[in-house]
Design an enzyme around this catalytic site. Structure first.
Site, PDB file in Angstrom:
ATOM      1  N   PRO A  18       2.621  -7.252   3.768  1.00 33.56           N
ATOM      2  CA  PRO A  18       3.340  -6.110   4.340  1.00 33.56           C
ATOM      3  C   PRO A  18       2.691  -4.827   3.831  1.00 33.56           C
ATOM      4  O   PRO A  18       2.401  -4.719   2.639  1.00 33.56           O
ATOM      5  CB  PRO A  18       4.760  -6.262   3.769  1.00 33.56           C
ATOM      6  CG  PRO A  18       4.601  -7.067   2.521  1.00 33.56           C
ATOM      7  CD  PRO A  18       3.356  -7.899   2.671  1.00 33.56           C
ATOM      8  N   MET A  19       2.421  -3.886   4.722  1.00 32.80           N
ATOM      9  CA  MET A  19       1.900  -2.582   4.282  1.00 32.80           C
ATOM     10  C   MET A  19       2.557  -1.507   5.126  1.00 32.80           C
ATOM     11  O   MET A  19       2.250  -1.364   6.320  1.00 32.80           O
ATOM     12  CB  MET A  19       0.372  -2.540   4.409  1.00 32.80           C
ATOM     13  CG  MET A  19      -0.321  -3.253   3.253  1.00 32.80           C
ATOM     14  SD  MET A  19      -2.109  -3.180   3.342  1.00 32.80           S
ATOM     15  CE  MET A  19      -2.407  -4.345   4.647  1.00 32.80           C
ATOM     16  N   GLN A  73      10.719  -7.993   5.912  1.00 34.09           N
ATOM     17  CA  GLN A  73      10.880  -7.639   4.498  1.00 34.09           C
ATOM     18  C   GLN A  73      11.962  -6.581   4.311  1.00 34.09           C
ATOM     19  O   GLN A  73      11.889  -5.503   4.899  1.00 34.09           O
ATOM     20  CB  GLN A  73       9.571  -7.120   3.902  1.00 34.09           C
ATOM     21  CG  GLN A  73       9.690  -6.999   2.388  1.00 34.09           C
ATOM     22  CD  GLN A  73       8.521  -6.321   1.731  1.00 34.09           C
ATOM     23  OE1 GLN A  73       8.224  -5.168   2.024  1.00 34.09           O
ATOM     24  NE2 GLN A  73       7.856  -7.029   0.840  1.00 34.09           N
ATOM     25  N   CYS A 103       7.812  -2.635  -4.704  1.00 33.89           N
ATOM     26  CA  CYS A 103       7.359  -1.303  -4.266  1.00 33.89           C
ATOM     27  C   CYS A 103       7.566  -0.277  -5.388  1.00 33.89           C
ATOM     28  O   CYS A 103       8.689  -0.088  -5.858  1.00 33.89           O
ATOM     29  CB  CYS A 103       8.110  -0.867  -3.011  1.00 33.89           C
ATOM     30  SG  CYS A 103       7.581   0.765  -2.454  1.00 33.89           S
ATOM     31  N   LYS A 143       8.961 -10.876  -2.954  1.00 30.28           N
ATOM     32  CA  LYS A 143       7.634 -10.361  -3.316  1.00 30.28           C
ATOM     33  C   LYS A 143       7.816  -9.429  -4.505  1.00 30.28           C
ATOM     34  O   LYS A 143       8.587  -8.478  -4.439  1.00 30.28           O
ATOM     35  CB  LYS A 143       7.010  -9.623  -2.131  1.00 30.28           C
ATOM     36  CG  LYS A 143       5.604  -9.107  -2.410  1.00 30.28           C
ATOM     37  CD  LYS A 143       4.922  -8.689  -1.114  1.00 30.28           C
ATOM     38  CE  LYS A 143       3.533  -8.136  -1.337  1.00 30.28           C
ATOM     39  NZ  LYS A 143       3.522  -6.764  -1.832  1.00 30.28           N
ATOM     40  N   ASN A 205      -1.488 -12.489  -4.883  1.00 23.33           N
ATOM     41  CA  ASN A 205      -1.846 -11.278  -4.133  1.00 23.33           C
ATOM     42  C   ASN A 205      -2.479 -10.243  -5.056  1.00 23.33           C
ATOM     43  O   ASN A 205      -2.043 -10.072  -6.192  1.00 23.33           O
ATOM     44  CB  ASN A 205      -0.576 -10.719  -3.457  1.00 23.33           C
ATOM     45  CG  ASN A 205      -0.758  -9.320  -2.894  1.00 23.33           C
ATOM     46  OD1 ASN A 205      -0.087  -8.384  -3.315  1.00 23.33           O
ATOM     47  ND2 ASN A 205      -1.661  -9.160  -1.956  1.00 23.33           N
ATOM     48  N   GLY A 206      -3.496  -9.591  -4.525  1.00 22.12           N
ATOM     49  CA  GLY A 206      -4.115  -8.480  -5.237  1.00 22.12           C
ATOM     50  C   GLY A 206      -5.629  -8.553  -5.234  1.00 22.12           C
ATOM     51  O   GLY A 206      -6.217  -9.526  -5.702  1.00 22.12           O
ATOM     52  N   ASP A 207      -6.255  -7.523  -4.635  1.00 25.62           N
ATOM     53  CA  ASP A 207      -7.707  -7.320  -4.710  1.00 25.62           C
ATOM     54  C   ASP A 207      -8.535  -8.419  -4.040  1.00 25.62           C
ATOM     55  O   ASP A 207      -9.691  -8.622  -4.421  1.00 25.62           O
ATOM     56  CB  ASP A 207      -8.157  -7.175  -6.173  1.00 25.62           C
ATOM     57  CG  ASP A 207      -7.542  -5.962  -6.853  1.00 25.62           C
ATOM     58  OD1 ASP A 207      -6.901  -5.155  -6.157  1.00 25.62           O
ATOM     59  OD2 ASP A 207      -7.704  -5.826  -8.079  1.00 25.62           O
ATOM     60  N   GLY A 229      -4.056  -7.792   1.738  1.00 29.72           N
ATOM     61  CA  GLY A 229      -3.543  -6.508   2.197  1.00 29.72           C
ATOM     62  C   GLY A 229      -4.642  -5.576   2.652  1.00 29.72           C
ATOM     63  O   GLY A 229      -5.190  -5.713   3.755  1.00 29.72           O
TER      64      GLY A 229
HETATM   65  C1  LIG Z   1      -0.451   1.558   2.300  1.00 29.90           C
HETATM   66  C2  LIG Z   1       0.238   0.401   1.635  1.00 29.90           C
HETATM   67  C3  LIG Z   1       1.538   0.095   1.990  1.00 29.90           C
HETATM   68  C4  LIG Z   1       2.198  -0.979   1.375  1.00 29.90           C
HETATM   69  N1  LIG Z   1       3.467  -1.289   1.767  1.00 29.90           N
HETATM   70  C5  LIG Z   1       4.086  -2.370   1.229  1.00 29.90           C
HETATM   71  C6  LIG Z   1       5.375  -2.765   1.688  1.00 29.90           C
HETATM   72  O1  LIG Z   1       5.974  -2.161   2.578  1.00 29.90           O
HETATM   73  N2  LIG Z   1       5.927  -3.858   1.097  1.00 29.90           N
HETATM   74  C7  LIG Z   1       5.295  -4.560   0.102  1.00 29.90           C
HETATM   75  O2  LIG Z   1       5.829  -5.549  -0.393  1.00 29.90           O
HETATM   76  N3  LIG Z   1       4.072  -4.206  -0.328  1.00 29.90           N
HETATM   77  C8  LIG Z   1       3.457  -3.147   0.221  1.00 29.90           C
HETATM   78  N4  LIG Z   1       2.204  -2.822  -0.193  1.00 29.90           N
HETATM   79  C9  LIG Z   1       1.528  -3.660  -1.191  1.00 29.90           C
HETATM   80  C10 LIG Z   1       0.712  -4.759  -0.504  1.00 29.90           C
HETATM   81  O3  LIG Z   1       1.538  -5.635   0.217  1.00 29.90           O
HETATM   82  C11 LIG Z   1      -0.082  -5.570  -1.547  1.00 29.90           C
HETATM   83  O4  LIG Z   1       0.827  -6.151  -2.445  1.00 29.90           O
HETATM   84  C12 LIG Z   1      -1.064  -4.706  -2.329  1.00 29.90           C
HETATM   85  O5  LIG Z   1      -1.759  -3.815  -1.479  1.00 29.90           O
HETATM   86  C13 LIG Z   1      -2.073  -5.585  -3.093  1.00 29.90           C
HETATM   87  O6  LIG Z   1      -2.800  -6.394  -2.210  1.00 29.90           O
HETATM   88  P1  LIG Z   1      -4.300  -5.992  -1.726  1.00 29.90           P
HETATM   89  O7  LIG Z   1      -5.101  -5.730  -2.965  1.00 29.90           O
HETATM   90  O8  LIG Z   1      -4.769  -7.183  -0.941  1.00 29.90           O
HETATM   91  O9  LIG Z   1      -4.170  -4.748  -0.895  1.00 29.90           O
HETATM   92  C14 LIG Z   1       1.538  -1.749   0.390  1.00 29.90           C
HETATM   93  C15 LIG Z   1       0.226  -1.422   0.047  1.00 29.90           C
HETATM   94  C16 LIG Z   1      -0.433  -0.372   0.658  1.00 29.90           C
HETATM   95  C17 LIG Z   1      -1.858  -0.071   0.275  1.00 29.90           C
END
Ligand SMILES: Cc1cc2nc3c(=O)[nH]c(=O)nc-3n(C[C@H](O)[C@H](O)[C@H](O)COP(=O)(O)O)c2cc1C
Length: 297
Positions: A18-19, A73, A103, A143, A205-207, A229
């Site tokens: 989710p982003m 979510q 968050c 999450k 999750n992460g990076d 993400g």
């Molecule tokens: C612009 C943005 C918006 C995000 N919005 C949410 C969200 O609404 N809910 C959530 O659980 N995580 C949110 N995240 C976190 C991502 O879901 C993820 O946990 C985080 O970016 C790490 O994963 P990645 O390194 O693959 O990006 C957001 C991240 C970004 C960058």
């Protein structure tokens, strides 16, 4: 590579994160069409907005038949409100109800929601229990981050308690809330959660930016699936590449420039069709920079 989340069996173990502001329906449809996304999530849906059916929330919750399976979510800190919102989500197409406990945005944590729940784990558990009780036939997931800060790492214990309350899976972003998006994802933190739970899947999750990153995450943590993400924002084909690599080691070639341009056009057309041209143009002003990172030689 199948992943079972309660009563739901996913066709793979690579999930689209989710982003907020980015993973709306037009983009989810594009990623799903590229392939590899076993599950996708809506943006954060405020429980209060869901129950009152505000225009903004209804738009964020927009889905369609091709957008399956979808996790909606929810964010909130009132167990009753969260449960009502979960019921609404299930009635409006959610295959999974996900609760946000990660968050770190000030406007969310100020209300005691999102990552702030990592500082009040009894309340976090009560919310999950109430949601599970209200939607007994739909998998409920959580999450979370590792904890509020380095002095308060709660994810292993919290995940264990969530499992006892009937939560079907947990996703762990390997950072604390205090880290926001700085530093690097801590694989050992995710591994500790995998060790703490008895049987539910843990999604790491992460990076994750490449198929190799995804395999490293699984090998080093023992997680059952991975969530991608930011790296998918400029490369909607990435989940298909990760899925292929995890299945049998196949490294798919990068799409040709023409194919990347075709995908951008498809994203824009989805946006026009679902949200109107004005919204689509504004959307593309910010999205073009993500795509631009992948258009060079
Ligand atoms: C612009 C943005 C918006 C995000 N919005 C949410 C969200 O609404 N809910 C959530 O659980 N995580 C949110 N995240 C976190 C991502 O879901 C993820 O946990 C985080 O970016 C790490 O994963 P990645 O390194 O693959 O990006 C957001 C991240 C970004 C960058």
């Amino acid at each position: 590579m199948l992943l079972r989340i309660g009563s739901l069996t996913l066709t793979g173990n690579v999930l689209l994160a989710p982003m907020a502001g980015y993973c709306h329906l037009p983009f989810r449809l594009l990623v799903r069409k590229c392939g590899g996304a076993a599950l996708a999530f809506t943006d954060l849906l405020n429980a209060e907005g869901v129950v009152r059916e505000t225009c903004h929330t209804l738009r964020l919750a927009q889905t369609c038949a091709e957008d399956y399976p979808l996790a909606m979510q929810l964010v909130g800190a009132d167990p009753r409100r969260m449960a009502e919102a979960a019921k609404w989500a299930v009635d409006h197409g959610a295959a999974v109800v996900d609760i946000n406990m990660g968050c770190p945005a000030p406007k969310i944590v100020r209300l005691g929601q999102g990552a702030r729940l990592l500082c009040d784990t009894d309340l976090a558990v009560r919310i999950a229990a109430e949601v599970v009780r209200t939607v007994p036939h739909t998998p409920v997931t959580v999450k979370m981050r590792l904890g509020w800060d380095d002095g308060h790492i709660v994810a292993p214990e919290l995940a264990r308690r969530m499992e006892q309350e009937g939560v079907a899976a947990v996703t762990v972003h390997g950072r604390t809330a205090a880290m926001k998006f700085g530093g690097t994802c801590r694989l050992e933190g995710i591994a500790a959660v995998v060790e703490a739970v008895r049987g539910i899947p843990v999604i790491g999750n992460g990076d994750i930016r490449t198929p190799e990153d995804a395999r490293r995450m699984i090998e080093r943590t023992g997680c059952a699936g991975v969530m991608v993400g930011r790296a998918a924002l400029g490369a909607p084909w990435l989940l298909r590449h990760i899925d292929a690599f995890l299945r049998d080691g196949t490294l798919l070639p990068q799409p040709a420039l023409e194919e990347k341009c075709r995908l951008m056009r498809e994203h824009f057309e989805n946006a026009c069709r679902l949200r109107g041209e004005e919204w689509a143009v504004r959307e593309f002003r910010q999205r073009i920079t993500w795509y631009g990172k992948h258009l060079g030689p």
